[in-house]
Design a protein around this motif. Structure first.
Motif, PDB file in Angstrom:
ATOM      1  N   LEU A  75      -2.166  37.601  18.912  1.00  0.00           N
ATOM      2  CA  LEU A  75      -1.766  37.015  20.188  1.00  0.00           C
ATOM      3  C   LEU A  75      -2.054  37.989  21.325  1.00  0.00           C
ATOM      4  N   VAL A  76      -2.811  37.542  22.326  1.00  0.00           N
ATOM      5  CA  VAL A  76      -3.061  38.363  23.502  1.00  0.00           C
ATOM      6  C   VAL A  76      -1.788  38.347  24.349  1.00  0.00           C
ATOM      7  N   VAL A  77      -1.165  39.527  24.510  1.00  0.00           N
ATOM      8  CA  VAL A  77       0.078  39.617  25.274  1.00  0.00           C
ATOM      9  C   VAL A  77      -0.130  40.265  26.641  1.00  0.00           C
ATOM     10  N   GLY A  78      -1.336  40.768  26.884  1.00  0.00           N
ATOM     11  CA  GLY A  78      -1.615  41.348  28.191  1.00  0.00           C
ATOM     12  C   GLY A  78      -3.057  41.796  28.297  1.00  0.00           C
ATOM     13  N   ALA A  79      -3.486  42.022  29.545  1.00  0.00           N
ATOM     14  CA  ALA A  79      -4.843  42.511  29.786  1.00  0.00           C
ATOM     15  C   ALA A  79      -4.903  43.194  31.143  1.00  0.00           C
ATOM     16  N   ALA A  80      -5.783  44.156  31.223  1.00  0.00           N
ATOM     17  CA  ALA A  80      -6.055  44.859  32.481  1.00  0.00           C
ATOM     18  C   ALA A  80      -7.565  45.013  32.589  1.00  0.00           C
ATOM     19  N   LEU A  81      -8.117  44.632  33.751  1.00  0.00           N
ATOM     20  CA  LEU A  81      -9.564  44.654  33.914  1.00  0.00           C
ATOM     21  C   LEU A  81      -9.974  45.277  35.242  1.00  0.00           C
ATOM     22  N   LEU A  82     -10.952  46.149  35.173  1.00  0.00           N
ATOM     23  CA  LEU A  82     -11.631  46.647  36.367  1.00  0.00           C
ATOM     24  C   LEU A  82     -12.772  45.680  36.670  1.00  0.00           C
ATOM     25  N   SER A  83     -13.189  45.619  37.934  1.00  0.00           N
ATOM     26  CA  SER A  83     -14.257  44.691  38.296  1.00  0.00           C
ATOM     27  C   SER A  83     -15.586  45.053  37.630  1.00  0.00           C
ATOM     28  N   SER A  84     -15.841  46.337  37.437  1.00  0.00           N
ATOM     29  CA  SER A  84     -17.031  46.799  36.717  1.00  0.00           C
ATOM     30  C   SER A  84     -16.842  48.283  36.426  1.00  0.00           C
ATOM     31  N   ASN A  86     -18.628  50.628  37.404  1.00  0.00           N
ATOM     32  CA  ASN A  86     -19.038  51.415  38.566  1.00  0.00           C
ATOM     33  C   ASN A  86     -18.028  51.351  39.707  1.00  0.00           C
ATOM     34  N   GLU A  87     -17.152  50.360  39.665  1.00  0.00           N
ATOM     35  CA  GLU A  87     -16.146  50.198  40.713  1.00  0.00           C
ATOM     36  C   GLU A  87     -14.769  50.417  40.098  1.00  0.00           C
ATOM     37  N   THR A  88     -13.899  50.997  40.846  1.00  0.00           N
ATOM     38  CA  THR A  88     -12.545  51.203  40.341  1.00  0.00           C
ATOM     39  C   THR A  88     -11.600  50.290  41.110  1.00  0.00           C
ATOM     40  N   TYR A  89     -11.841  48.999  40.978  1.00  0.00           N
ATOM     41  CA  TYR A  89     -11.000  47.971  41.572  1.00  0.00           C
ATOM     42  C   TYR A  89     -10.378  47.173  40.427  1.00  0.00           C
ATOM     43  N   ILE A  90      -9.064  47.153  40.352  1.00  0.00           N
ATOM     44  CA  ILE A  90      -8.383  46.407  39.309  1.00  0.00           C
ATOM     45  C   ILE A  90      -8.333  44.944  39.731  1.00  0.00           C
ATOM     46  N   THR A  91      -9.068  44.114  39.002  1.00  0.00           N
ATOM     47  CA  THR A  91      -9.103  42.692  39.343  1.00  0.00           C
ATOM     48  C   THR A  91      -7.899  41.962  38.777  1.00  0.00           C
ATOM     49  N   TYR A  92      -7.497  42.302  37.556  1.00  0.00           N
ATOM     50  CA  TYR A  92      -6.349  41.631  36.934  1.00  0.00           C
ATOM     51  C   TYR A  92      -5.545  42.616  36.095  1.00  0.00           C
ATOM     52  N   LEU A  93      -4.252  42.503  36.209  1.00  0.00           N
ATOM     53  CA  LEU A  93      -3.305  43.141  35.302  1.00  0.00           C
ATOM     54  C   LEU A  93      -2.271  42.067  35.013  1.00  0.00           C
ATOM     55  N   VAL A  94      -2.216  41.616  33.771  1.00  0.00           N
ATOM     56  CA  VAL A  94      -1.396  40.451  33.429  1.00  0.00           C
ATOM     57  C   VAL A  94      -0.670  40.690  32.110  1.00  0.00           C
ATOM     58  N   VAL A  95       0.574  40.204  32.048  1.00  0.00           N
ATOM     59  CA  VAL A  95       1.377  40.268  30.827  1.00  0.00           C
ATOM     60  C   VAL A  95       1.908  38.865  30.554  1.00  0.00           C
ATOM     61  N   ARG A  96       1.827  38.450  29.303  1.00  0.00           N
ATOM     62  CA  ARG A  96       2.297  37.126  28.889  1.00  0.00           C
ATOM     63  C   ARG A  96       3.778  36.967  29.200  1.00  0.00           C
ATOM     64  N   SER A  97       4.151  35.772  29.634  1.00  0.00           N
ATOM     65  CA  SER A  97       5.541  35.447  29.905  1.00  0.00           C
ATOM     66  C   SER A  97       6.374  35.729  28.655  1.00  0.00           C
ATOM     67  N   GLY A  98       7.503  36.370  28.846  1.00  0.00           N
ATOM     68  CA  GLY A  98       8.367  36.742  27.738  1.00  0.00           C
ATOM     69  C   GLY A  98       8.157  38.175  27.286  1.00  0.00           C
ATOM     70  N   TRP A  99       7.077  38.790  27.716  1.00  0.00           N
ATOM     71  CA  TRP A  99       6.788  40.171  27.342  1.00  0.00           C
ATOM     72  C   TRP A  99       7.068  41.144  28.488  1.00  0.00           C
ATOM     73  N   GLN A 103       6.976  47.277  28.433  1.00  0.00           N
ATOM     74  CA  GLN A 103       6.127  48.432  28.755  1.00  0.00           C
ATOM     75  C   GLN A 103       4.643  48.193  28.475  1.00  0.00           C
ATOM     76  N   VAL A 104       4.265  46.944  28.207  1.00  0.00           N
ATOM     77  CA  VAL A 104       2.858  46.625  27.962  1.00  0.00           C
ATOM     78  C   VAL A 104       2.032  46.889  29.219  1.00  0.00           C
ATOM     79  N   ALA A 105       2.517  46.442  30.370  1.00  0.00           N
ATOM     80  CA  ALA A 105       1.766  46.654  31.620  1.00  0.00           C
ATOM     81  C   ALA A 105       1.638  48.136  31.925  1.00  0.00           C
ATOM     82  N   THR A 106       2.689  48.889  31.709  1.00  0.00           N
ATOM     83  CA  THR A 106       2.657  50.338  31.968  1.00  0.00           C
ATOM     84  C   THR A 106       1.598  51.007  31.106  1.00  0.00           C
ATOM     85  N   LYS A 107       1.576  50.688  29.837  1.00  0.00           N
ATOM     86  CA  LYS A 107       0.611  51.301  28.916  1.00  0.00           C
ATOM     87  C   LYS A 107      -0.821  50.882  29.273  1.00  0.00           C
ATOM     88  N   MET A 108      -1.028  49.598  29.582  1.00  0.00           N
ATOM     89  CA  MET A 108      -2.379  49.141  29.934  1.00  0.00           C
ATOM     90  C   MET A 108      -2.863  49.824  31.211  1.00  0.00           C
TER      91      MET A 108
END
Length: 171
Positions: A75-84, A86-99, A103-108
């Motif tokens: 089960l995917v409970v979270g994700a963190a993504l940079l745009s690429s 070469n760029e250090t722009y965080i496009t998404y940081l998401v944690v599944r509802s209930g999680w 500390q999943v977001a902190t670790k990601m």
């Protein structure tokens, strides 16, 4: 997980004659984005942000350098993504509802920031998003307040703020 603990405890109390089964607790695994994560991740992103988000292109941009996916079993409970990479722009940081609070977001976020230790990191966050507290703990500072930043993406009826802060972590 708390719900599963409650169900297990109730079952044990309700049926003392049954043999107690040991519960297996699995670790949360942090890995790079893979093709098999995409259906769950797209669903998670559309439920959390807005419909139609597609991050499939992240597979082409060195996912080992710009993506973190947290899974519990399969089960995917979270994700963190940079745009690429070469760029250090965080496009998404998401944690599944209930999680939340696990500390999943902190670790990601920590793992994602380790990918680019020498560069400043940017992101936008909704003005009423509780993730602001997480970003502040990591040292992100608000540089700009943007009125209507999420206007074209969010449903008119959404209670989330359509205004955003642009945050930067200076390194």
């Amino acid at each position: 997980l708390d719900l599963m603990d409650d169900i297990h405890a109730f079952s044990t109390l309700a049926h003392p004659e049954r043999e107690t089964v040991e519960r297996c607790i699995h670790p949360i695994d942090y890995q790079r984005l893979q093709t098999e994560h995409l259906p769950q991740l797209h669903d998670l992103l559309s439920r959390t942000f807005w419909p139609g988000i597609n991050v499939e292109d992240a597979l082409q941009f060195s996912p080992e350098r710009c993506t973190i996916v947290a899974t519990y079993k399969h089960l995917v409970v979270g994700a963190a993504l940079l745009s690429s990479p070469n760029e250090t722009y965080i496009t998404y940081l998401v944690v599944r509802s209930g999680w939340e609070g696990s500390q999943v977001a902190t670790k990601m976020l920590y793992l994602l920031l380790q990918q680019s230790p020498q560069q400043d990191v940017l992101l936008h966050v909704s003005a009423n998003n509780p993730a602001m507290l997480l970003y502040n703990r990591f040292g992100f500072k608000a540089e700009e307040f943007i009125v209507g930043f999420y206007e074209e993406y969010m449903d008119r009826e959404s209670r989330a703020s359509k205004n955003a802060f642009r945050l930067r972590l200076r390194r």
